[in-house]
Design an enzyme around this catalytic site. Structure first.
Site, PDB file in Angstrom:
ATOM      1  N   TRP A   1      45.124  49.588  39.046  1.00 47.54           N
ATOM      2  CA  TRP A   1      45.131  50.072  37.657  1.00 47.54           C
ATOM      3  C   TRP A   1      43.741  50.344  37.111  1.00 47.54           C
ATOM      4  O   TRP A   1      43.582  51.129  36.180  1.00 47.54           O
ATOM      5  CB  TRP A   1      45.866  49.072  36.764  1.00 47.54           C
ATOM      6  CG  TRP A   1      45.139  47.777  36.492  1.00 47.54           C
ATOM      7  CD1 TRP A   1      45.008  46.716  37.322  1.00 47.54           C
ATOM      8  CD2 TRP A   1      44.469  47.411  35.280  1.00 47.54           C
ATOM      9  NE1 TRP A   1      44.295  45.705  36.721  1.00 47.54           N
ATOM     10  CE2 TRP A   1      43.958  46.106  35.462  1.00 47.54           C
ATOM     11  CE3 TRP A   1      44.256  48.055  34.059  1.00 47.54           C
ATOM     12  CZ2 TRP A   1      43.243  45.432  34.472  1.00 47.54           C
ATOM     13  CZ3 TRP A   1      43.545  47.381  33.076  1.00 47.54           C
ATOM     14  CH2 TRP A   1      43.045  46.093  33.287  1.00 47.54           C
TER      15      TRP A   1
ATOM     16  N   GLU B   1      43.277  39.832  34.938  1.00 44.70           N
ATOM     17  CA  GLU B   1      42.653  39.315  33.725  1.00 44.70           C
ATOM     18  C   GLU B   1      42.799  37.802  33.602  1.00 44.70           C
ATOM     19  O   GLU B   1      43.381  37.282  32.655  1.00 44.70           O
ATOM     20  CB  GLU B   1      43.238  40.022  32.501  1.00 44.70           C
ATOM     21  CG  GLU B   1      42.949  41.509  32.496  1.00 44.70           C
ATOM     22  CD  GLU B   1      43.563  42.247  31.317  1.00 44.70           C
ATOM     23  OE1 GLU B   1      42.954  43.220  30.838  1.00 44.70           O
ATOM     24  OE2 GLU B   1      44.648  41.839  30.862  1.00 44.70           O
TER      25      GLU B   1
ATOM     26  N   ASP C   1      54.227  36.810  29.656  1.00 37.54           N
ATOM     27  CA  ASP C   1      52.832  37.027  29.266  1.00 37.54           C
ATOM     28  C   ASP C   1      52.444  35.970  28.237  1.00 37.54           C
ATOM     29  O   ASP C   1      53.245  35.081  27.907  1.00 37.54           O
ATOM     30  CB  ASP C   1      52.616  38.433  28.719  1.00 37.54           C
ATOM     31  CG  ASP C   1      51.271  39.012  29.158  1.00 37.54           C
ATOM     32  OD1 ASP C   1      50.245  38.462  28.732  1.00 37.54           O
ATOM     33  OD2 ASP C   1      51.252  39.988  29.924  1.00 37.54           O
TER      34      ASP C   1
ATOM     35  N   HIS D   1      47.310  35.167  31.929  1.00 39.51           N
ATOM     36  CA  HIS D   1      48.393  35.570  31.028  1.00 39.51           C
ATOM     37  C   HIS D   1      49.504  34.520  31.016  1.00 39.51           C
ATOM     38  O   HIS D   1      50.690  34.843  31.051  1.00 39.51           O
ATOM     39  CB  HIS D   1      48.931  36.950  31.427  1.00 39.51           C
ATOM     40  CG  HIS D   1      47.983  38.072  31.131  1.00 39.51           C
ATOM     41  ND1 HIS D   1      47.731  38.505  29.848  1.00 39.51           N
ATOM     42  CD2 HIS D   1      47.205  38.825  31.953  1.00 39.51           C
ATOM     43  CE1 HIS D   1      46.848  39.497  29.897  1.00 39.51           C
ATOM     44  NE2 HIS D   1      46.499  39.701  31.154  1.00 39.51           N
TER      45      HIS D   1
END
Length: 775
Positions: A398, A332, A194, A267
């Site tokens: 999610w 993201e 990450d 990420h």
């Protein structure tokens, strides 16, 4: 015979056998997850030195069982009997098994080693917890006569662990895997990379371990705190290839597949800090390994050099992980730099793509093709749906259930892990002494109530739902003990969600079994959260009258309470029925047995204002993931938590403007109206753009004071940037002008779309609203 709904006996039943003066411990069945069928029979099977274990078909499992029983088999006399592990091809589910126990024989049958292993885990739970640490020497143990037929409901039964934000020892990873195996879970999703750290040893790119694996310092406190503070300490590390191979082999012996997650295209700031040429030209040389949490714009560029790098890295990852799936993240990924990057724009043009979202699909599809060429498949977070889904991808949903439904309807496999039910980094209790967490509120009961099959999916498409998993993101979990505290007992609830048949699930029964299971967690030195002796309260209204109700999870205990704010004692009044409420109260209560208080003291302040018990309507339904107590919860006299926006007092709306109407039943004098909204941008929650509060008279034709603007209540918010209060105060120069009205209308305008550079960029913002107080 289906498993009985009634609770089985909690305690260890001790009997004295006529043929021997010593006591025999018989462990009554308290199994988690609940088996598909359980039939209790008369009699028991006595373990002794004369017990023979026959496991020709499943030698590995037989060795496990023999090792587990060694203290008993070596030290206690008894009649001759035997335990047989038998291969039975008629058991169609490869993970299914059956167990039959009578006085002289235990038969464990399965068609595969996986089924035999899960049968062993059930036998393990039929024995006293103290046997886990070999401390039952010279004690005689018997197993209750019974028959069990069992199989899992879902193929994928997973737990996740993030080691990029905080890293944990190899021994702890194995302990985590052991707990999963005990609960019949079969997939360990290991989040290894990450923005804040790279945790895999990679030979070809040594800077990943020299630079990307370490950050200069770490955020202290919560991301939402102002101003950000840091500890000034270098943090990091990585797992060597030898350690990873050891862990993967360890998990395999416990029937657990390890799926690694290598994040892309987002990420990836930690990687770009070491190899800036992998980012877009406009930001090369500027990135550092992130020292705080969040979403960062430094993501992989779509140049060929990046793909060559990722293919090289994945080649080394594939050597370590034999799993069918490789998780590539995909979540993201802000497109800000792609929009201004010459390489990315050239890629869009050369590939005939419409925009940056299709560019992400190109990125994911290209990596999928590479992994497919190596005999593997990708799994990714539901953002991989954006711009079109890669041909063979499996989606991990999610952000609610929408992504799952979309993927399943397209014939793609799905793993369910929505934040509302599966994020174990959320608070699990609404008491203020809970350890710091990312936010939200996910109590045990809500985890247990989760159904992995979305309501929107018809039966023929529900087959694409492989199962579910609990996620443990570790931004706020610096220690192994804190990971355990957040994961347990919610992991136990999730195990029953993915293993047990829906018709066999019963929360009260689960709680009884969990209270017993705590003994096993204790001897295994697992630091679980124990909220079984805590109290929950709810405000209700009926025929214009209001009441407060108290309840606790465990049965056979007393709730004692006070109404004046004093601490409850053994002499306090015992709660037997709902408490009438006609004025403001400070209720305190606790669970007691006959000797002492068992749990924490529960405290609830009730602000009995003029709207309590009134009629309320909202023109939009709260989101099903965050319904609070429904519209009535906004005027029940109870304010939500200052930190848990997902509790039963906060109502959540996703992207909706809303209009609230309160009917007081008659005209009343109104001095002020106030409410508050949650402001947690890291969780996609934003303050409304506007909030309008207005009054209407009895006849509905006279709207009053529409020009007044809500005022910020600074006094109540000094120390909490996560909240903003709004108040309409009908006063001037400190003089109250009493205003009569029957109807109150509140219009709340949603923030809109989350901007680039923020967590959740491009998605609709959430609005969370709390108690509406009318004085």
């Amino acid at each position: 015979m289906q498993i009985k709904k009634k609770r089985l006996v909690l305690f260890l039943f001790i009997i004295c056998m006529a043929c021997n003066e010593s006591e025999v411990i018989i462990q009554q069945p308290q199994l988690i997850p609940a088996p598909e069928r359980l039939e209790i029979r008369q009699g028991n099977f006595l373990l002794s030195t004369n017990t023979e274990i026959i496991a020709d078909d499943f030698r590995q499992i037989g060795e496990l069982l023999e090792s587990y029983l060694e203290p008993v088999l070596a030290n206690t006399d008894g009649v001759e009997n035997k335990v047989s592990l038998i291969k039975d091809s008629s058991i169609q589910n490869p993970e299914g098994y059956s167990i039959e126990v009578n006085s002289n024989h235990i038969e464990l049958k399965a068609s595969t080693k996986e089924g035999a292993f899960y049968g062993f885990q059930t036998l393990r739970q039929l024995l006293p917890a103290a046997l886990e640490t070999k401390k039952l020497k010279d004690r005689r143990i018997a197993i209750q006569a019974l028959r069990i037929e069992d199989q899992p409901q879902f193929l994928y039964r997973g737990m996740h662990l993030d080691v990029a934000r905080h890293m944990y020892s190899v021994d702890f990873i194995k302990k985590y895997i052991d707990a999963m195996a005990m609960l019949k879970m079969n997939t360990f999703h290991w989040h290894l990379t990450d923005d804040q750290g790279w945790r895999v040893e990679i030979d070809k790119y040594p800077k990943l371990n020299q630079i990307s694996s370490y950050r200069d310092e770490t955020l202290i406190g919560h991301y939402s705190d102002q101003l950000h503070q840091f500890d000034g300490k270098r943090y990091g590390g990585f797992y060597t290839k030898a350690q990873i191979k050891d862990i993967v082999a360890y998990a395999e012996k416990r029937m657990i597949t390890v799926i690694p997650e290598i994040e892309m295209p987002g990420h990836s700031q930690a990687v770009i800090a070491a190899y800036p040429e992998l980012g877009c030209a406009s930001i090369e040389g500027e990135a550092k390994v992130a020292t705080k949490w969040g979403v960062f714009e430094n993501i992989y560029c779509t140049k060929d050099k990046t793909f060559n790098f990722l293919e090289d890295v994945l080649d080394e990852v594939l050597e370590l992980f034999p799993s069918k799936y490789i998780h590539i993240g995909g979540d993201e990924a802000p497109k800000t730099n792609w929009k201004t990057c010459d390489n990315c724009q050239a890629r869009i043009k050369s590939e005939g793509l419409e925009d940056e979202h299709e560019l992400q699909n190109y990125f994911i599809t290209r990596m999928e093709k590479y992994l497919n060429s190596k005999g593997r498949q990708i799994i990714g977070w539901d953002e991989i749906l954006e711009g079109g889904l890669a041909p063979n991808a499996t989606v991990m949903s999610w952000r609610g259930t929408k992504g799952a439904v979309e993927a399943a309807k397209s014939g793609h496999n799905v793993v369910m892990t929505p934040t509302s039910h599966c994020y174990f980094d959320y608070y699990q209790a609404d008491t203020e002494d809970e350890p710091l967490a990312i936010g939200g509120y996910l109590p045990l009961e809500k985890v247990y109530a989760f159904n992995p099959i979305p309501e929107e999916l018809p039966v023929e498409e529900s087959k694409y739902v492989l199962g579910a998993q609990g996620n443990v993101w570790t931004e706020y979990m610096p220690t192994e003990k804190q990971v355990e505290y957040m994961a347990f007992p919610r992991m136990l609830a999730m195990s029953e969600v993915v293993w047990s048949a829906t018709e066999n699930k019963n929360y009260e029964d689960f709680i009884t079994r969990l209270e017993h299971f705590h003994q096993r967690l204790d001897v295994l030195d697992i630091n679980y959260a124990n909220h079984l002796y805590e109290i929950d309260g709810v405000m209700t209204s009926e025929n214009g009258k209001s009441f407060y109700e108290l309840e606790t999870l465990t049965k056979g205990k007393d709730i004692r309470y006070t109404l004046d704010g004093s601490e409850p004692t053994l002499n306090s009044e015992v709660y037997t029925s709902q408490i009438p409420v006609s004025e403001s109260l400070n209720i305190k209560s606790a669970v007691f047995n006959s000797e002492k208080q068992l749990g924490k003291t529960f405290s609830q302040t009730i602000n009995y204002h003029k709207a309590v018990g009134a009629k309320i309507t909202i023109d939009k339904e709260p989101h099903k993931s965050y319904p609070g107590s429904g519209p009535e919860g906004l005027i029940n006299g109870v304010s939500g938590s200052d930190t848990r926006y997902g509790d039963k007092e906060w109502l959540g709306f996703w992207g909706d403007d809303i209009e609230i109407t309160i009917d007081l039943g008659e005209e009343k004098e109104i001095n002020s109206i106030e409410t508050r909204c949650y402001n947690g941008n890291g969780q996609w929650i934003y303050l409304p753009l506007t909030m309008e509060i207005s009054l209407e008279s009895e006849s509905n034709d006279n709207e009053l004071d529409i020009s007044l603007e809500p005022e910020l209540l600074l006094s109540s918010l000094t120390n909490n940037p996560n909240l903003k209060a709004y108040k309409r105060d009908y006063s001037k120069d400190n003089k109250i002008y009493q205003t009569k009205a029957r109807y109150i209308k509140i219009k709340v305008e949603n923030y809109g779309i989350i901007p680039q550079g923020k967590q959740g960029a491009g998605n609709k913002a959430w609005t969370f609203i709390d108690e509406i107080i009318v004085n």
